[in-house]
Design a protein around this motif. Structure first.
Motif, short mmCIF file in Angstrom:
data_model
loop_
_atom_site.label_atom_id
_atom_site.label_comp_id
_atom_site.label_asym_id
_atom_site.label_seq_id
_atom_site.Cartn_x
_atom_site.Cartn_y
_atom_site.Cartn_z
N LEU A 1 1.34 -1.36 0.13
CA LEU A 1 -0.24 0.00 -0.31
C LEU A 1 1.22 1.26 -0.20
N THR B 1 -1.60 1.37 -7.70
CA THR B 1 -3.01 1.54 -7.78
C THR B 1 -2.72 0.66 -9.13
N ALA C 1 -2.75 -2.96 -7.73
CA ALA C 1 -3.66 -3.55 -7.34
C ALA C 1 -4.87 -3.65 -8.51
N LEU D 1 -12.07 -4.78 -2.28
CA LEU D 1 -11.45 -3.99 -2.20
C LEU D 1 -10.78 -2.95 -2.47
N GLY E 1 -10.03 -0.17 -4.00
CA GLY E 1 -9.65 1.15 -3.41
C GLY E 1 -8.70 1.54 -2.01
N LEU E 2 -8.17 -0.07 -1.89
CA LEU E 2 -7.48 -0.23 -0.48
C LEU E 2 -6.47 0.47 -0.54
N ARG E 3 -6.31 2.22 0.87
CA ARG E 3 -4.82 2.51 0.66
C ARG E 3 -5.02 2.74 2.67
N ASP F 1 -4.40 5.02 5.43
CA ASP F 1 -5.13 6.32 6.22
C ASP F 1 -4.22 7.11 6.74
N VAL G 1 -6.15 1.61 7.03
CA VAL G 1 -6.38 1.97 6.23
C VAL G 1 -7.87 2.24 5.63
N THR G 2 -8.04 2.88 4.15
CA THR G 2 -9.96 3.13 3.97
C THR G 2 -9.71 3.00 3.35
N TRP G 3 -10.98 2.87 2.00
CA TRP G 3 -11.39 2.44 0.70
C TRP G 3 -12.63 3.14 0.34
#
Length: 153
Positions: free
Chosen positions: A5, A11, A14, A123, A125-127, A129, A151-153
């Motif tokens: 990540l 991107t 992923a 997920l 868009g997982l990235r 945080d 993390v956030t997504w």
């Protein structure tokens, strides 16, 4: 996951993982870069006398080998500190070698591939945080790892 990540081109990585392409190569590259960082070296004993870079090592001497050094040798890995899942690398020592090769290595690789593939598909868009350098690390016995990975997504 943190290393994957934190990469600036995460991107595209992923995206490849979500399509099922490059998972095996990504697993190998993550293993190469992480080996030796989350545990202490295991002691070994020299089997024969040898000279290593001007240092005399005698049969029976205790030797501590660091995998992160072996897996970052520029004679074997172009840009050794760079995450390049597409690289064709030398055989890794992550799970040992010869009679000391870990019997669970294929399962560990399979589990990593399954987890990365599932995360990429479910997920995309997982990235992180926050910033990678803000992650708090803990040492517990022989292992070192993040106390939490936000993390956030």
């Amino acid at each position: 996951m943190l290393r994957l990540l934190a990469e600036e081109h995460r991107t595209s990585t992923a995206g490849k993982l979500a399509e099922g392409h490059g998972i095996g190569a990504t697993v190998e590259e993550l293993l190469r870069l992480q080996s030796g960082l989350t545990g202490e070296p295991f002691p070994r004993f020299a089997q024969a006398d040898l000279d290593l870079a001007g240092a005399a090592i005698r049969a029976g001497d205790l030797v501590l080998v660091r995998l992160e050094a072996a897996h970052r040798d520029p004679r074997h890995f172009d840009r050794p500190d760079t995450f390049l899942p597409e690289r064709r690398s030398s055989p890794l020592l992550v799970f040992g070698h010869g009679i000391h090769y870990c019997l669970g290595a294929p399962l560990a690789r399979l589990e990593m591939a399954a987890a990365l593939g599932a995360l990429a598909r479910r997920l995309p868009g997982l990235r992180l945080d926050g910033k990678p350098e803000e992650v708090v690390w803990e040492r517990d016995g022989l292992d070192l790892g993040p106390s939490a990975l936000h993390v956030t997504w």
